[in-house]
Every structure is written in C-alpha cells, then in structure tokens.
Design an enzyme around this catalytic site. Structure first.
Site, PDB file in Angstrom:
ATOM      1  N   HIS A 381       0.847  -1.199   0.009  1.00 34.46           N
ATOM      2  CA  HIS A 381      -0.001   0.007   0.048  1.00 34.46           C
ATOM      3  C   HIS A 381       0.958   1.217   0.164  1.00 34.46           C
ATOM      4  CE1 HIS A 381      -3.657  -2.047   2.114  1.00 34.46           C
ATOM      5  NE2 HIS A 381      -3.509  -2.553   0.883  1.00 34.46           N
ATOM      6  N   GLU A 382       0.813   2.001  -0.975  1.00 34.13           N
ATOM      7  CA  GLU A 382       1.549   3.536  -0.920  1.00 34.13           C
ATOM      8  C   GLU A 382       0.331   4.112  -0.874  1.00 34.13           C
ATOM      9  OE1 GLU A 382       4.746   4.835  -1.156  1.00 34.13           O
ATOM     10  OE2 GLU A 382       3.595   6.416  -0.606  1.00 34.13           O
ATOM     11  N   HIS A 450       7.401   2.147   5.311  1.00 34.62           N
ATOM     12  CA  HIS A 450       8.263   3.101   4.461  1.00 34.62           C
ATOM     13  C   HIS A 450       7.886   4.548   4.864  1.00 34.62           C
ATOM     14  CE1 HIS A 450      11.185   0.741   2.062  1.00 34.62           C
ATOM     15  NE2 HIS A 450      10.912  -0.171   2.870  1.00 34.62           N
ATOM     16  N   GLU A 451       8.754   5.270   4.920  1.00 37.36           N
ATOM     17  CA  GLU A 451       8.538   6.943   5.304  1.00 37.36           C
ATOM     18  C   GLU A 451       7.539   6.771   6.598  1.00 37.36           C
ATOM     19  OE1 GLU A 451       7.232   5.751   2.155  1.00 37.36           O
ATOM     20  OE2 GLU A 451       9.126   6.034   1.193  1.00 37.36           O
ATOM     21  N   GLU A 475      17.417   2.693  -2.347  1.00 33.07           N
ATOM     22  CA  GLU A 475      16.868   3.302  -3.666  1.00 33.07           C
ATOM     23  C   GLU A 475      17.547   4.413  -3.878  1.00 33.07           C
ATOM     24  OE1 GLU A 475      13.179   3.604  -1.780  1.00 33.07           O
ATOM     25  OE2 GLU A 475      13.333   5.581  -0.750  1.00 33.07           O
TER      26      GLU A 475
HETATM   27  C1  NOJ Z   1       9.578   4.915  -1.252  1.00 31.79           C
HETATM   28  C2  NOJ Z   1       9.809   3.614  -0.758  1.00 31.79           C
HETATM   29  O1  NOJ Z   1      10.983   3.653   0.099  1.00 31.79           O
HETATM   30  C3  NOJ Z   1       9.999   2.671  -1.706  1.00 31.79           C
HETATM   31  O2  NOJ Z   1      10.523   1.191  -1.226  1.00 31.79           O
HETATM   32  C4  NOJ Z   1       8.861   2.420  -2.692  1.00 31.79           C
HETATM   33  O3  NOJ Z   1       9.320   1.628  -3.868  1.00 31.79           O
HETATM   34  C5  NOJ Z   1       8.444   3.915  -3.308  1.00 31.79           C
HETATM   35  N1  NOJ Z   1       8.201   4.836  -1.907  1.00 31.79           N
HETATM   36  C6  NOJ Z   1       7.097   3.701  -3.967  1.00 31.79           C
HETATM   37  O4  NOJ Z   1       6.152   3.406  -2.937  1.00 31.79           O
END
Ligand code: NOJ
Length: 667
Positions: A381-382, A450-451, A475
């Site tokens: 989930h983003e 993440h974040e 990344e």
């Molecule tokens: C930042 C995240 O650290 C990364 O793992 C992810 O692929 C991208 N956002 C997209 O959600």
C-alpha cells in the site's frame, strides 16, 4: 525466567545543603553501579543529573512542561512520595537479533505536586540500567477534569562536555532520509534521534526514546553550550501534544557505553517497551524476499500503467517462477493497484486504490499462481501520505489480503507532510502509525513501514511490527547521487540502534548497467553481501533484478544467510569507518560474519573466539576479489573455503567501499 521485584525503603543519599531552596538529593544507581542518576528539587523545580563511573555525563538539567496559556508544569513542586524498586527478568524475543534478553534495572518513582494554582501532580519515573538510563513523565488523572495541551517540553540534557555528534536534521521535507554528518554537540541545530555522540572523555552516548504512544516524537535542539533540549514535533497549529485527562510520555533514553560497538548490543530500548501483547503471531516468520521493485527505481519499469509497467501478471509469473526456482518463498510486487501516475510522488493528496488491480494485473490469479509454486505475495500500500483516502479503505484493503492469505503488508508514506498538513513525527503521525499497526494485527498482517516515524521498540509489544525504512535506503543509489560509502558504516551506530531497517541490500550489479546514467551503488558486491549481517532486519530483500542473480555463485550466500538470530556480537568498528558483526543462526549451529569499510581499503584480523570451542567449522568466505574496490571491478566476488577453529584468527582484506561475508558452517 528469572523475575524479581523488590520494593525497597527510601534508599537514598541525603545530602545536606547550605542553601535552603534545595531539597534532599535522591540517588539511583544501576544494578552493577555503572550509571547513576541524581534527582533533586532546586527552587521547587525538578533537576536530574547522570554519571557513569567517575565521569559526570549530564550536569543538573531541567524537567517538566509548559502547558496552554503559559501554565508552568516545571516548577512550584513539592515531593509527595519517592518509591524505589528493582527488577530483573530474562525474556525471549520471538524473533530478533538475540533470543534471550536480560532486563535488569533499578527504578525510582518521584511523585510531585505543585503547591499552588491548579495543584497539578506529575510523576517522574527513572530507571538506571548498566547500559544507560531512562526517565519518563506520567501525568496522572487529577482532581478536576481537564484537557491538556503541551506547548513545550522543558527537559534538557546538559552534557558535561562536548563531543562528536552523528546527526541528521529534524522537521525536513525528506523526513529522516538524510546523510548523517558529524559535528560538535555545541554546534547542532534541531536533530533527530537516535543521536549518537562520541564524548571528549571517550564515552559513546546515544539519545533516543522508547515506547512512544500518543505523544509527539522528541527531537533535540542545542540551546546553549553543550546543552541539548527536547523539542517535541508540533501539530500544524503549534501545539506539541493534546490529550484528555492524563498522559505518559515516551521514555527519554540515554545509552552509555565505553565504546561505540557496545551501543549496538544494548537492548535498553526494547527493555523499556511492554511485553508482547500478541502472544505468538504464527502468521509471521522471518524471511528473505525478491521484488518487482528495483526495476522501477532504476527506470527499467514504471510503477504506473504503461508499456514498461513493472506489475503485470506476466512479469509477476516470471518473478514467481524465479523465486520458486531459487528456493525462496516471498515476493513483493509494487504498483499492482490502480492510482499510479508518473507524478504520483508529488504529494497532492494523491488517490490510490487499495482494492482495485491495474488493468494488466490480476491479483487473484497471481496469488493463486504463487500458491501453486510455494511463493507468498507481500501486500503493498503506497498512501502518498493521503491518509484521509487510506483510512477510508484500510479495512477493505487489509480484508482483501487476509482473504488471499497474504501475511505482510508494506505501507509507504511518500510526502513531506501527512495529509499535506502534519509532520510524520508529530503526535498525529505517532497515533496514525500505532493505529495501523494494531489494525494490521487484527487481520493477521505483519507491517513493514516506509516513510514512517522512527522506531522506539514497538516490536517487543507488537511483534507484527517487523521492519521499517526510516533512513536513506538503497533506493537512493538508483536515482540520486547515492549514499557515500561511509553511510553504511555510520547507520549501525545511529539509525539501527532504534530497530530493524528495510535497507533492501543485495545489489550484485553495483554499477547498475540497466539504470540511469551516472547512478550506481557506491560499494562492492561483496559489501552488499556483508550488509545482511551488519544491518539487522527479520525480513531482508534481495533487491536486484533476477537476471543479475541468475547463475551467480554468490547467490548461494543469500540462500544460506538467515534473518533470525540466536545472538549478535560486534567484533570491531569505528563510526563512519568500518564495522564487523557476527551473528549466530537461531535454527542451526552456524555463525555468520559481515564486515564492511568506508572508502578506505582495510585489513582486519578477526579472532574467532565466538565459535564453539569444541568444534571445527568450514568458513565459506565471500570477499572482494583481488584489486576490487568501489571503482575497480566492484562486482567481482572471490569465494574461498577453509577449515577454522575458535582459536584461529581470520584475516580479511576489504577493498575500498568493500566488504566480506562469511558463513561458518559447523562440521
Ligand atoms: C519509497 C519507498 O521507500 C520505496 O520502497 C517504494 O518503492 C516507493 N516509495 C514507492 O512506494
């Protein structure tokens, strides 16, 4: 399990003071007497000081808060009660970097009450451990009903002497994704914790917090000289913390060690969290995973629907086949859902769907195919930091994963503010991240953030809190100037003190030939292997593209290396220069070693005394090939084997920005 709680009479040193405005001084020593806390009311204001052996670490420092309308909750107090106790227990991490953890401390609880005005009560709880100290504030329910608005925290950490602080800034657009710099404490602006300091007298100190619930994160600001002050991350309207009736702050922690490597094996942060509330969440067992992920970061694929879309049913099947063929069982697929656009990360309350698949992706079919091959998907989930949208769909999204038999969800929060309004680290964010974690547990989901906000040891209470990013990860090597080689030799002593990190190691093609021109990993492939040991996480990605692993002998190390450990020891290291860590597998008699260096090539002699003294091991060594460093043939790994015993010394040569990984297989 050894458990002992004793309530002692007031075991306190009473120091008579000539000045009538000072009260008794109360002293609390750690079980072996290594660290001491002194507490005293001076002019009716609480003050504490900390020493380590004969070294004064924190000179008398302020405590308390400022409430709404400038109401002072830091002075005008009298002591109502002082209670001392002692605690000693050994508990077991159901997964982790060490199985048995001893939690041994002495505690002193000081109950204060203001003499006039609203006659507010405030309790300060101190704990002295042999590896550091901690204290927190408990504001109990008072006689009258109340809404509390904390406008500022007055706590200071008045360091006796200057030191080299390893810092990243607080309250910035990229959250905690900054490169650590070192600077004297006396020159710091507002910085995030963990803040690690090498003091002038040679101590290694680390300030952080533990068990952060319904409160704002603590950042530290230099106020004067070598004094740091708590600077709580505010809500958008400037209020720091808003609560009804009562609050308990997180523990303000100071880990104290004679050398920086000892900070890494201090479990003080975990010890200050509550025991496991989930019993044994059998749906999570540590693992390694591949992903349709690096391809998007290096520009081979897109997150969004396009001719280059990464998350198609076809690619998913290929990745599942590869995962199964190599004997792994987990696969992350990002960009599987509707809502992705080329500008998704620009944080304008972007709308993602958490239930609808992209046109070229059939979630049910992919899950089914994975099951046939023994490969489980990791949910993804983003949120884009649009939590209004996310929280409307979260139940449906989690229920879908539960129905499909998915047991982990990676949740991203790209954006500088949550809902374009609140800092990730403020009380709003702290409550959001806790809410999602607890909700995930209801759906048998382990969480990878993440974040996110920083880790304060939640995994002890909620072992479905498995890992998080919370620093500059791999990344950055794909699309920015990248992480310089010293980054990896700094984070074990700073960010990683807070908990597991999803760094996403394992890039074999470190020059990233299929990627953006000029972008690359600033280290060798052997160093990438060593990261599986120097960075702890119960889940570790093998981040590279399948074609870069295919047929590579070094893939064997990734097959062998566990992600769940019986024990961890740090053999050597200097912040920003090098580190060697060894860990014992929880499910076999084998040990693993990871050693990495900054841009400087290095020769290290490793005494193998950690091995079982009655046994022989085959050391399977994955080292930088001769002449290899960051810019010379960086992908070349030399694999060798030799028989070793605990009495041997293993000599390692690390190329510049290089590393060595070793499996010690018990014979
Ligand atoms: C930042 C995240 O650290 C990364 O793992 C992810 O692929 C991208 N956002 C997209 O959600």
């Amino acid at each position: 399990m050894l458990k002992r709680i004793l309530f002692l009479p007031l075991l306190v040193a009473i120091i008579c003071n000539a000045q009538s405005k000072k009260t008794k001084s109360y002293e609390l020593a750690s079980p072996e007497g290594k660290n001491k806390i002194q507490f005293q009311l001076v002019d009716n204001a609480p003050k504490y000081a900390v020493s380590h052996g004969k070294t004064e670490v924190i000179s008398p420092s302020d405590m308390g808060f400022v409430l709404k309308n400038n109401e002072d909750l830091s002075s005008g107090f009298e002591i109502k009660k002082v209670e001392n106790s002692t605690f000693d227990e050994t508990w077991e991490q159901i997964w982790g970097e060490k199985k048995q953890i001893r939690n041994r401390y002495n505690q002193m609880v000081i109950e204060l009450q203001q003499r006039s005005g609203n006659k507010r009560k405030l309790e300060i709880q101190f704990r002295a451990y042999d590896d550091g100290i901690a204290f927190r504030y408990v504001y109990p329910k008072q006689e009258t009903k109340d809404s509390i608005f904390i406008m500022d925290e007055k706590t200071t950490f008045n360091l006796k002497e200057d030191g080299k602080a390893w810092w990243i800034p607080a309250n910035r657009e990229n959250r905690d994704e900054y490169l650590f710099k070192d600077a004297p404490v006396s020159t710091l602006d507002t910085v995030l914790t963990p803040l690690t300091i090498e003091s002038k007298s040679g101590l290694a100190l680390s300030f952080h917090e533990a068990n952060l619930v319904d409160f704002a994160s603590m950042t530290l600001v230099n106020t004067t000289g070598t004094q740091l002050k708590s600077d709580l991350v505010p809500w958008a309207d400037g209020v720091k913390v808003r609560v009804k009736d009562s609050f308990t702050s997180s523990w303000r922690t100071l880990q104290i060690a004679e050398k920086p490597t000892d900070l890494i094996t201090s479990y003080l942060i975990l010890n200050l969290n509550e025991p496991n509330k989930l019993a044994n969440p059998t749906y999570f067992k540590p693992y390694k995973y591949f992903g349709i992920w690096w391809g998007m970061h290096i520009g081979k694929f897109t997150f969004w629907e396009s001719k280059k879309q990464g998350a198609t049913t076809e690619h998913a099947k290929q990745y599942i086949d590869f995962t199964a063929k190599e004997g792994f069982h987990h696969l992350l697929i990002e960009g599987w859902n509707k809502g992705w656009t080329p500008k998704w990360y620009e944080n304008h309350m972007h709308m993602f769907s958490f239930t609808k698949s992209a046109d070229n992706f059939d979630l049910e079919k992919v899950v089914e195919y994975g099951k046939e091959k023994g490969v489980e998907l990791i949910g993804y989930h983003e949120t884009g930091s649009n939590l209004i949208n996310y929280l409307k769909e979260i139940d449906e999204g989690f229920a879908l994963y539960k129905k499909l038999g998915i047991h982990t969800v990676k949740i991203g929060h790209v954006g500088s503010k949550l809902n374009m309004k609140e800092w990730h680290f403020g009380q709003f964010g702290v409550n959001y991240f806790r809410y999602v974690l607890e909700k995930a547990a209801q759906y048998d989901l382990a969480v990878l953030y993440h974040e996110s906000i920083k880790d304060t040891g939640e995994r002890r209470t909620f072992p479905n809190m498995i890992s998080r990013e919370a620093a500059r990860g791999q990344e950055y090597n794909a699309w920015s100037e990248g992480n310089p080689p010293n980054h990896l030799t700094i984070i074990p002593f700073t960010r990683l003190l807070s908990g597991p990190m999803d760094f996403t190691p394992g890039i074999f093609d470190v020059e990233v030939k299929q990627g953006y021109a000029g972008r690359r990993v600033h280290g060798t492939a052997a160093q990438q292997l060593a990261l599986y040991i120097t960075i702890y996480s119960p889940i570790q990605m093998m981040a590279d593209l399948p074609e870069n692993y295919e047929g590579k002998p070094a893939l064997q190390f990734l097959k062998d290396v566990p992600t769940d450990w019986e024990d961890t020891k740090v053999i050597n290291g200097e912040i920003g220069q090098y580190i060697t860590t060894v860990r014992k597998d929880r499910n076999s008699a084998d040990w693993y070693l990871g050693s990495i260096t900054n841009e400087k090539a290095r020769d290290l002699a490793i005494p193998l005394t950690f091995l079982d003294s009655n046994a022989t091991y085959e050391a399977q060594i994955y080292a930088d090939a001769e002449g290899t460093d960051e810019t010379h043939n960086p992908s070349a790994i030399m694999i060798s084997r030799k028989m070793v015993k605990a009495t041997d010394i293993l000599r390692l040569h690390l190329g510049g920005a290089g590393g060595t990984a070793v499996r010690f297989k018990k014979i």
